[in-house]
Write a protein that holds these residues in place. Structure first.
Motif, PDB file in Angstrom:
ATOM      1  N   ALA A   9       0.825  -1.217   0.000  1.00 44.59           N
ATOM      2  CA  ALA A   9       0.000   0.000   0.000  1.00 44.59           C
ATOM      3  C   ALA A   9       0.856   1.262   0.000  1.00 44.59           C
ATOM      4  CB  ALA A   9      -0.959   0.001   1.194  1.00 44.59           C
ATOM      5  N   LEU A  10       1.937   1.275  -0.802  1.00 40.09           N
ATOM      6  CA  LEU A  10       2.770   2.462  -0.930  1.00 40.09           C
ATOM      7  C   LEU A  10       2.141   3.432  -1.927  1.00 40.09           C
ATOM      8  CD1 LEU A  10       6.307   0.803  -1.103  1.00 40.09           C
ATOM      9  CD2 LEU A  10       5.118   1.696   0.910  1.00 40.09           C
ATOM     10  N   PHE A  11       2.413   4.720  -1.737  1.00 42.14           N
ATOM     11  CA  PHE A  11       1.917   5.732  -2.659  1.00 42.14           C
ATOM     12  C   PHE A  11       2.892   5.842  -3.838  1.00 42.14           C
ATOM     13  CE2 PHE A  11       0.393   7.135   1.569  1.00 42.14           C
ATOM     14  CZ  PHE A  11      -0.978   7.042   1.317  1.00 42.14           C
ATOM     15  N   PRO A  12       2.457   5.512  -5.055  1.00 41.36           N
ATOM     16  CA  PRO A  12       3.402   5.475  -6.183  1.00 41.36           C
ATOM     17  C   PRO A  12       3.952   6.837  -6.581  1.00 41.36           C
ATOM     18  CG  PRO A  12       1.139   5.158  -6.948  1.00 41.36           C
ATOM     19  CD  PRO A  12       1.095   5.100  -5.453  1.00 41.36           C
ATOM     20  N   HIS A  13       3.216   7.928  -6.286  1.00 43.32           N
ATOM     21  CA  HIS A  13       3.667   9.259  -6.693  1.00 43.32           C
ATOM     22  C   HIS A  13       4.624   9.881  -5.675  1.00 43.32           C
ATOM     23  CE1 HIS A  13       0.309   9.927  -3.959  1.00 43.32           C
ATOM     24  NE2 HIS A  13       0.752  11.164  -3.758  1.00 43.32           N
ATOM     25  N   MET A  14       4.804   9.216  -4.530  1.00 42.92           N
ATOM     26  CA  MET A  14       5.700   9.735  -3.499  1.00 42.92           C
ATOM     27  C   MET A  14       7.042   9.005  -3.549  1.00 42.92           C
ATOM     28  SD  MET A  14       3.332  10.087  -0.095  1.00 42.92           S
ATOM     29  CE  MET A  14       1.870  11.122  -0.016  1.00 42.92           C
ATOM     30  N   SER A  15       8.078   9.685  -3.095  1.00 40.67           N
ATOM     31  CA  SER A  15       9.386   9.041  -2.972  1.00 40.67           C
ATOM     32  C   SER A  15       9.372   8.088  -1.773  1.00 40.67           C
ATOM     33  CB  SER A  15      10.484  10.087  -2.780  1.00 40.67           C
ATOM     34  OG  SER A  15      10.343  10.717  -1.510  1.00 40.67           O
ATOM     35  N   VAL A  16      10.435   7.301  -1.661  1.00 41.07           N
ATOM     36  CA  VAL A  16      10.578   6.402  -0.512  1.00 41.07           C
ATOM     37  C   VAL A  16      10.499   7.195   0.792  1.00 41.07           C
ATOM     38  CG1 VAL A  16      12.259   4.970   0.731  1.00 41.07           C
ATOM     39  CG2 VAL A  16      11.844   4.593  -1.716  1.00 41.07           C
ATOM     40  N   ALA A  17      11.254   8.281   0.867  1.00 45.16           N
ATOM     41  CA  ALA A  17      11.264   9.087   2.097  1.00 45.16           C
ATOM     42  C   ALA A  17       9.891   9.695   2.374  1.00 45.16           C
ATOM     43  CB  ALA A  17      12.315  10.195   1.984  1.00 45.16           C
TER      44      ALA A  17
END
Length: 364
Positions: free
Chosen positions: A97-105
């Motif tokens: 459930a990671l946000f694809p438009h955001m960086s890892v940080a």
């Protein structure tokens, strides 16, 4: 995963008390009055087949599912009526459930921003969380630019960055290949030891549970059938279901008579160890305790044995597995640490499979 250099204090894990938790959907009972005490700081795995209720129990603990009855306490506080965002529990999902438009940080920082943590502190805590999972060098990349295993580490970092006292994980390694799963199992185990919080982990994979857990709760049909350490579940299963679910089992069927087990299928009596269960319908021998020899070989007369025909010999590098079928139709599995097959042990050979009474266990 190498040891990190953190400046933040150790976060103690919170104890959890699950009391009388049930969940029903119309006429379907998914959980049936489950009681479970989880020690603060331990790694507890909920293990079971699909439909056993393990994920439902985790989701009730997280607050995503409302129980039909029962209570959930975390560090003595009743969480039963609190929504998920007020429980203060970390959560790692199977699909990250990671946000694809955001960086890892940015993904890791997201829960801190929702909590309105000051920007300067966010930067420090994100860096520390990424250092724990060894992803500091990838902080500016997007999730699509890193591997599946690295995405899983990002999800872990995001779940621990706000310093929860409990971390919940719902089959987080299910989408990974075997080699990567095994690597991350060890890394998650080490992460648990490093940060000291309570981990509650859901899986259907017995090897995963044995590798990672301090204790395992084995569920069947909405009930916990056995709770114990990995050693206890493997070496001392309390019922046939536990024996068959955790590890490979050789089972003989019959009943106990005095100090022997009477096997009806093979018309044999097998010796039992002292202190054995006085009632039971199955006798368990694990593959590593089953020895093989040619049918005419001289073996220890104190050992019990059955005769069988070899159906397969499987080379596993550091060990070898022999599968053989008895005259009564039972398929038995023996495992030896010696990779070379003993003389006379080949497909089609007549062999005897023998064991010591102390390695047998009577099951309910």
């Amino acid at each position: 995963m190498t040891k990190s250099h953190r400046t933040t204090p150790e976060v103690p894990g919170a104890p959890i008390r699950i009391s009388g938790i049930s969940k029903t959907y119309k006429d379907l009972t998914v959980l049936d009055h489950v009681d479970l005490d989880i020690h603060g700081g331990e790694f507890l795995t909920l293990l079971g087949a699909s439909g056993s209720g393990k994920s439902t129990l985790l989701n009730i603990l997280a607050g995503f599912v409302k129980p039909s009855s029962g209570t959930i306490e975390v560090d003595g506080v009743d969480m039963s009526r609190l929504p998920p965002h007020k429980r203060g529990l970390g959560m790692v999902f199977q699909h990250y459930a990671l946000f694809p438009h955001m960086s890892v940080a940015e993904n890791v920082a997201f829960p801190l921003k929702r909590l309105k943590v000051p920007k300067a502190e966010i930067a420090v805590r994100v860096a520390e969380a990424l250092d724990l999972v060894e992803l500091g060098r990838l902080s500016n990349r997007k999730p699509t630019e890193i591997s599946g295993g690295q995405q899983q580490r990002v999800a872990l970092a995001r779940a621990i960055v706000f310093r929860p006292r409990v971390l919940l994980m719902d089959e987080p390694l299910g989408a990974l290949d075997k080699m990567l799963r095994e690597q991350l199992q060890l890394e998650i185990r080490k992460l648990h030891k490093d940060i000291g919080i309570t981990f509650v982990f859901v899986t259907h994979d017995q090897d995963e549970a044995l590798t990672m857990s301090d204790r395992i709760a084995l569920l069947q049909d909405g009930k916990i059938v056995q709770l114990g350490t990995p050693e206890e579940l493997y070496d001392a299963p309390n019922c046939r279901y536990a024996a068959e679910f955790v590890g490979v089992s050789n089972l003989f069927h019959g009943n106990v008579r005095n100090s022997t087990f009477v096997d009806g299928d093979h018309a044999c009596e097998f010796k039992l160890p002292s202190g054995h269960r006085t009632e039971g319908t199955s006798l368990l021998i694990r593959p590593e305790h089953l020895r093989v020899a040619p049918a005419g070989a001289v073996t220890n007369p104190a050992n019990d044995h059955v005769f069988a025909t070899v159906e397969d010999c499987i080379y596993l590098g550091s060990s070898r597995t022999v599968q053989a079928r008895t005259g009564a139709g039972a398929l038995l599995v023996a495992r030896t640490d010696v990779p070379r097959s003993p003389d006379g042990i080949h497909v089609g050979a007549q062999i005897q499979m023998h064991w010591e009474a102390t390695d047998a266990r009577v099951l309910a």
